[in-house]
Design an enzyme around this catalytic site. Structure first.
Site, PDB file in Angstrom:
ATOM      1  N   LYS A 247       0.959  -1.232   0.047  1.00  0.00           N
ATOM      2  CA  LYS A 247       0.110   0.018   0.048  1.00  0.00           C
ATOM      3  C   LYS A 247       0.894   1.363   0.061  1.00  0.00           C
ATOM      4  O   LYS A 247       1.742   1.525   0.852  1.00  0.00           O
ATOM      5  CB  LYS A 247      -0.842   0.057   1.249  1.00  0.00           C
ATOM      6  CG  LYS A 247      -1.649   1.310   1.337  1.00  0.00           C
ATOM      7  CD  LYS A 247      -2.574   1.350   2.757  1.00  0.00           C
ATOM      8  CE  LYS A 247      -2.920   2.756   3.085  1.00  0.00           C
ATOM      9  NZ  LYS A 247      -4.099   2.804   4.480  1.00  0.00           N
TER      10      LYS A 247
ATOM     11  N   ASP B 284      -2.651  10.388   3.596  1.00  0.00           N
ATOM     12  CA  ASP B 284      -3.951   9.753   3.631  1.00  0.00           C
ATOM     13  C   ASP B 284      -4.706  11.067   4.493  1.00  0.00           C
ATOM     14  O   ASP B 284      -4.702  10.995   5.720  1.00  0.00           O
ATOM     15  CB  ASP B 284      -3.872   8.524   4.361  1.00  0.00           C
ATOM     16  CG  ASP B 284      -5.467   8.160   4.414  1.00  0.00           C
ATOM     17  OD1 ASP B 284      -6.343   8.630   4.098  1.00  0.00           O
ATOM     18  OD2 ASP B 284      -5.409   7.056   5.358  1.00  0.00           O
TER      19      ASP B 284
ATOM     20  N   LYS C  16     -10.031  13.106   8.071  1.00  0.00           N
ATOM     21  CA  LYS C  16      -9.511  12.810   9.473  1.00  0.00           C
ATOM     22  C   LYS C  16      -9.229  13.903  10.256  1.00  0.00           C
ATOM     23  O   LYS C  16      -9.326  14.919   9.802  1.00  0.00           O
ATOM     24  CB  LYS C  16      -8.096  12.274   9.239  1.00  0.00           C
ATOM     25  CG  LYS C  16      -7.827  10.726   8.661  1.00  0.00           C
ATOM     26  CD  LYS C  16      -6.483  10.421   8.635  1.00  0.00           C
ATOM     27  CE  LYS C  16      -6.406   8.943   7.993  1.00  0.00           C
ATOM     28  NZ  LYS C  16      -6.971   7.852   8.834  1.00  0.00           N
TER      29      LYS C  16
ATOM     30  N   ASP D  27       1.836   6.758   5.309  1.00  0.00           N
ATOM     31  CA  ASP D  27       0.836   5.734   4.908  1.00  0.00           C
ATOM     32  C   ASP D  27       1.484   4.813   3.565  1.00  0.00           C
ATOM     33  O   ASP D  27       0.354   4.272   3.024  1.00  0.00           O
ATOM     34  CB  ASP D  27      -0.498   6.488   4.697  1.00  0.00           C
ATOM     35  CG  ASP D  27      -1.577   5.419   5.001  1.00  0.00           C
ATOM     36  OD1 ASP D  27      -1.536   4.218   5.710  1.00  0.00           O
ATOM     37  OD2 ASP D  27      -2.746   5.772   4.590  1.00  0.00           O
TER      38      ASP D  27
ATOM     39  N   ASP E  96     -12.001   7.109   3.949  1.00  0.00           N
ATOM     40  CA  ASP E  96     -10.898   6.817   4.592  1.00  0.00           C
ATOM     41  C   ASP E  96     -10.556   5.394   4.646  1.00  0.00           C
ATOM     42  O   ASP E  96      -9.285   5.067   5.059  1.00  0.00           O
ATOM     43  CB  ASP E  96     -11.120   7.409   5.977  1.00  0.00           C
ATOM     44  CG  ASP E  96      -9.729   7.548   6.789  1.00  0.00           C
ATOM     45  OD1 ASP E  96      -8.666   7.542   6.182  1.00  0.00           O
ATOM     46  OD2 ASP E  96      -9.889   7.932   8.095  1.00  0.00           O
TER      47      ASP E  96
ATOM     48  N   GLU F 261      -9.238   3.676   2.341  1.00  0.00           N
ATOM     49  CA  GLU F 261      -8.874   3.760   0.938  1.00  0.00           C
ATOM     50  C   GLU F 261      -7.786   2.709   0.663  1.00  0.00           C
ATOM     51  O   GLU F 261      -7.871   2.313  -0.446  1.00  0.00           O
ATOM     52  CB  GLU F 261      -8.457   5.117   0.740  1.00  0.00           C
ATOM     53  CG  GLU F 261      -6.780   5.310   1.089  1.00  0.00           C
ATOM     54  CD  GLU F 261      -6.520   5.409   2.611  1.00  0.00           C
ATOM     55  OE1 GLU F 261      -7.534   5.434   3.540  1.00  0.00           O
ATOM     56  OE2 GLU F 261      -5.544   5.139   3.063  1.00  0.00           O
TER      57      GLU F 261
ATOM     58  N   ARG G  85      -7.306  -0.560   1.181  1.00  0.00           N
ATOM     59  CA  ARG G  85      -7.900  -1.754   0.825  1.00  0.00           C
ATOM     60  C   ARG G  85      -8.371  -1.495  -0.739  1.00  0.00           C
ATOM     61  O   ARG G  85      -8.428  -2.385  -1.339  1.00  0.00           O
ATOM     62  CB  ARG G  85      -9.189  -2.033   1.591  1.00  0.00           C
ATOM     63  CG  ARG G  85     -10.290  -1.423   1.836  1.00  0.00           C
ATOM     64  CD  ARG G  85     -11.294  -1.883   2.974  1.00  0.00           C
ATOM     65  NE  ARG G  85     -10.417  -1.222   3.972  1.00  0.00           N
ATOM     66  CZ  ARG G  85     -10.930  -1.204   5.545  1.00  0.00           C
ATOM     67  NH1 ARG G  85     -12.154  -1.932   5.495  1.00  0.00           N
ATOM     68  NH2 ARG G  85     -10.359  -0.864   6.414  1.00  0.00           N
TER      69      ARG G  85
HETATM   70  N1  BES Z   1      -4.115   4.841   6.900  1.00  0.00           N
HETATM   71  C1  BES Z   1      -5.132   4.456   7.681  1.00  0.00           C
HETATM   72  C2  BES Z   1      -4.963   3.624   9.215  1.00  0.00           C
HETATM   73  C3  BES Z   1      -3.539   3.942  10.027  1.00  0.00           C
HETATM   74  C4  BES Z   1      -4.139   4.645  11.204  1.00  0.00           C
HETATM   75  C5  BES Z   1      -2.342   3.840   9.709  1.00  0.00           C
HETATM   76  C6  BES Z   1      -3.285   5.139  11.925  1.00  0.00           C
HETATM   77  C7  BES Z   1      -1.536   4.195  10.776  1.00  0.00           C
HETATM   78  C8  BES Z   1      -1.928   4.836  11.891  1.00  0.00           C
HETATM   79  C9  BES Z   1      -6.183   3.743   7.184  1.00  0.00           C
HETATM   80  O1  BES Z   1      -6.400   4.386   5.855  1.00  0.00           O
HETATM   81  C10 BES Z   1      -7.555   4.417   7.835  1.00  0.00           C
HETATM   82  O2  BES Z   1      -7.791   5.406   7.843  1.00  0.00           O
HETATM   83  N2  BES Z   1      -8.197   3.199   8.313  1.00  0.00           N
HETATM   84  C11 BES Z   1      -9.519   3.377   8.843  1.00  0.00           C
HETATM   85  C12 BES Z   1     -10.402   2.754   8.387  1.00  0.00           C
HETATM   86  C13 BES Z   1     -11.741   2.871   8.873  1.00  0.00           C
HETATM   87  C14 BES Z   1     -12.424   4.392   8.208  1.00  0.00           C
HETATM   88  C15 BES Z   1     -12.805   1.768   8.584  1.00  0.00           C
HETATM   89  C16 BES Z   1      -9.093   3.464  10.404  1.00  0.00           C
HETATM   90  O3  BES Z   1      -8.476   2.651  10.940  1.00  0.00           O
HETATM   91  O4  BES Z   1      -9.650   4.019  10.983  1.00  0.00           O
HETATM   92 ZN    ZN Z   2      -4.571   4.941   4.825  1.00  0.00          ZN
HETATM   93 MN    MN Z   3      -7.467   6.029   5.657  1.00  0.00          MN
END
Ligand code: BES
Ligand code: ZN
Ligand code: MN
Length: 506
Positions: free
Chosen positions: A272, A277, A284, A295, A354, A356, A358
C-alpha cells in the site's frame, strides 16, 4: 541516505586510538583480549561504581585519562550466553553506537567469555550499528557541532556529517567481511524503506515514489511504471477512485528481480503506497494527521525488500508491486456512497473514503495474481488504526489463508525481531462487509476493524496462498529500540528478506 559508517574487519588485537568497544559477559566479565585494551583496569572500578553487570545491550563508557592512547572505552553488555540469540548481536551493535559520542574512529574488540564469535555474529553486530546510526536529518540546515544534540534524539558524530570509521576486530575477519556484504545489502534496504517513510508528502508524491522504485534498475531489478492511463485501461477503478481527489496522478510500480531458476514460480510482495492519507471526503481529524505521510509504509517495505534482495543477489524470483496514490478531499474526490468496479469485476460501495488502502490493494493484488501467477502473495499495508488498538506497536497483524505461509512468517518474525501475530479470518467477519447496493462495502463498522479489512482483501486473492501484514503500528510511530531511534522503522524488510532466504531461494 547512505550510511555514514564505513565498516572494516580485522584480526583480534589491541586498537591504538579512538573509541574502543569491548563486550562484557554476564556479571561484567571481560576476556583477556578485552582486558588487553584496558591494562590499567579502569573498567574494574567503573563497573562496580556504576553497578554495570553486563546485561544484554546495556552499555557504559569511561573517558580515558590523557596519554593513554584512546579517547574512551566502552563496554557493551552481552548478557547470558544461553540467551544470546541472533537479534542480540544486532542489539549489541546498536548499543555500541549509542555510546560513541563524537567518535570519528571506533574500534570494536569482538570477543566474549564463553562463546566463539562467528562471522554471522560479527555481521549482525555491524548491521545493528548501521541501523542504530540512521538519522533522518537531511532537512536540518544546522548540523550539530558539539555533543549537545539538537532535539533530534541521540548525540554525537553520527548526527554530524563526519563519517565514522569502524574497525571490528574478530577471530575470522575474512569470513566476517563476506557475511557483512549480505548484511549490508539488507541494511541499505531497511534504510531505503525508512527514508521513504520519513520523506514528507510534498516531496514524495506518487510520481516521485515511482522514480525511487525505478532507481532499483541500477541493481538489476526490472522496473515498469504504470501510468494512470494504463491503469484505466486495466480497469483498476478501485485504485483510481482513491486517486481522483488528488491533483497528483497515481502510479503503480512493478519490480522484478529474477535471481532464481527460470522455471521457478515467483513470490510476490504487494504494498500500500498512499503517499498521504487525509481520509478524503471522510476527512480525518487534524491532530496527528502529519503522520499520514507514512501511509506508504507497506510500499516502502516492498521497495526496500527488492533493494535488499537484489543487492545481495538472492537466488529467487521475486515480484514487488506497489500502488501509489494520494488520498485527498477535492471537488473531484470520490464520495461516500459511490460504487466502483474493481479490476476483477467485483463492485464496491465506498462507505468511508478513509478506508482507501484496501481499495488500492484490491486492484494491485488482483493484477499481481493474474499477471504473475505467484507461489504466494504477501501484502504489507498501514491499513487500520484497529490493528494498533489490538496489538500496539510491537507486532504487525498477520492474516492468512495459508497455514504454512503464516507459520513461516511467524518464525521469520521471531528470528528477526520484526514480530507478527496471527489474527483470525472467517465467514462471520466476511458477512460484515456485504453491501445492500453492491458486491461489498469498504468498511464493516467499528467491530473487528482490522479483520474486516483483511476479509476485504481476501476477496481479491482467489486460491493463491496469501498473507496480509497490517503494519499500521509497526512501520511508523514505532517505539525506539537498540537498533532504531524510532518513528520510521523500515519494518518488513528484514522479516521478508529472512523469509525468502530461509524458504524460497533456489
Ligand atoms: N491509513 C489509515 C490507517 C492508519 C491509522 C495507519 C493510524 C497508521 C496509523 C487507513 O487508511 C485508515 O484510515 N483506516 C481507517 C479505516 C476505517 C475508516 C474503516 C481506520 O483505521 O480508522
Ligand atoms: Zn490509509
Ligand atoms: Mn485512510
Amino acid at each position: 541516505m547512505t550510511s555514514r559508517l564505513s565498516i572494516n574487519f580485522s584480526k583480534l588485537g589491541v586498537p591504538k586510538k579512538g573509541t574502543v568497544v569491548v563486550l562484557a559477559g554476564e556479571g561484567g566479565e571481560l576476556t583477556d583480549a578485552a582486558w588487553a585494551c584496558d591494562p590499567q583496569k579502569l573498567f574494574e572500578r567503573a563497573f562496580s561504581q556504576a553497578g554495570f553487570k553486563g546485561k544484554l545491550a546495556s552499555a557504559m563508557d569511561i573517558l580515558v585519562p590523557a596519554g593513554h592512547g584512546y579517547d574512551s572505552l566502552v563496554a557493551v553488555g552481552a548478557g547470558e550466553v544461553g540467551k544470546r540469540d541472533e537479534q542480540a548481536w544486532l542489539r549489541m551493535g546498536g548499543a555500541a553506537i549509542g555510546k560513541a559520542p563524537k567518535a570519528e574512529e571506533l574500534a570494536v574488540v569482538l570477543d566474549v567469555p564463553g562463546q566463539e564469535i562467528d562471522a554471522g555474529h560479527a555481521a549482525g553486530f555491524a548491521l545493528g550499528m548501521i541501523l542504530r546510526a540512521y538519522r533522518f536529518d537531511k532537512y536540518k540546515t544546522k548540523k550539530r557541532e558539539d555533543n549537545n544534540g539538537n532535539g533530534n534524539g541521540e548525540n554525537g558524530a553520527i548526527g554530524s556529517d563526519k563519517p565514522l570509521k569502524v574497525t571490528i576486530h574478530c577471530a575470522n575477519p575474512t569470513a566476517a567481511r563476506k557475511a557483512f556484504a549480505e548484511a549490508e545489502a539488507v541494511a541499505s534496504g531497511v534504510i531505503l524503506a525508512r527514508d521513504l517513510v520519513n520523506e514528507p508528502a510534498n516531496i514524495l508524491g506518487p510520481v516521485e515514489f515511482a522514480e525511487a522504485a525505478k532507481k532499483l534498475e541500477s541493481l538489476g531489478v526490472e522496473v515498469e511504471i504504470l501510468t494512470e492511463k494504463e491503469m484505466r485501461k486495466l480497469k483498476m477503478h478501485a485504485l483510481l477512485g482513491v486517486a481522483q481527489g488528488s491533483i497528483r496522478p497515481p502510479r503503480m510500480a512493478v519490480m522484478r528481480w529474477n535471481g532464481g531458476k527460470a522455471k521457478t514460480k515467483p513470490v510476490a510482495f504487494v504494498g500500500k503506497g498512499v503517499v498521504f492519507d487525509t481520509g478524503g471526503i471522510s476527512i480525518k481529524p487534524a491532530g496527528g494527521m502529519e503522520d499520514m505521510k507514512g501511509d506508504m509504509g507497506g510500499a516502502a517495505a516492498v521497495t526496500g525488500l527488492m533493494h535488499a534482495l537484489a543487492a545481495r543477489k538472492a537466488k529467487a524470483n521475486v515480484i514487488g508491486v506497489i500502488g501509489l496514490v494520494e488520498n485527498m478531499p477535492d471537488g473531484n474526490a470520490q464520495r461516500p456512497g459511490d460504487i466502483v468496479t474493481s479490476m476483477n469485476g467485483q463492485t464496491i460501495e465506498v462507505i468511508n473514503t478513509d478506508a482507501e488502502g484496501r481499495l488500492v490493494l484490491c486492484d494491485a493484488l488482483h493484477y499481481t495474481n493474474e499477471r504473475f501467477k505467484p507461489q504466494f502473495m504477501i501484502n504489507l499495508a498501514t491499513l487500520t488504526g484497529a490493528i494498533i488498538i489490538a496489538l500496539g506497536h510491537h507486532h504487525a497483524g498477520l492474516f492468512s489463508n495459508d497455514d504454512e505461509l503464516a507459520t513461516r512468517l511467524a518464525s521469520s518474525g521471531d528470528v528477526t525481531g520484526e514480530k507478527v501475530w496471527r489474527m483470525p479470518l472467517g465467514d462471520v467477519y466476511d458477512k460484515l462487509i456485504d453491501s445492500k447496493n453492491a458486491d461489498m462495502k469498504n468498511t464493516g463498522g467499528r467491530d473487528a476493524g482490522a479483520i474486516t479489512a483483511a476479509q476485504f482483501l481476501k476477496r481479491f486473492v482467489g486460491d493463491t496462498p496469501w498473507a496480509h501484514l497490517d503494519v499500521a503500528g509497526t512501520a511508523m510511530g514505532s517505539p525506539a529500540s537498540d537498533i532504531s531511534k524510532g518513528w520510521a522503522s523500515g519494518f518488513g524488510v528484514r522479516l521478508l528478506d529472512r523469509l525468502v532466504r530461509d524458504h524460497y531461494e533456489d
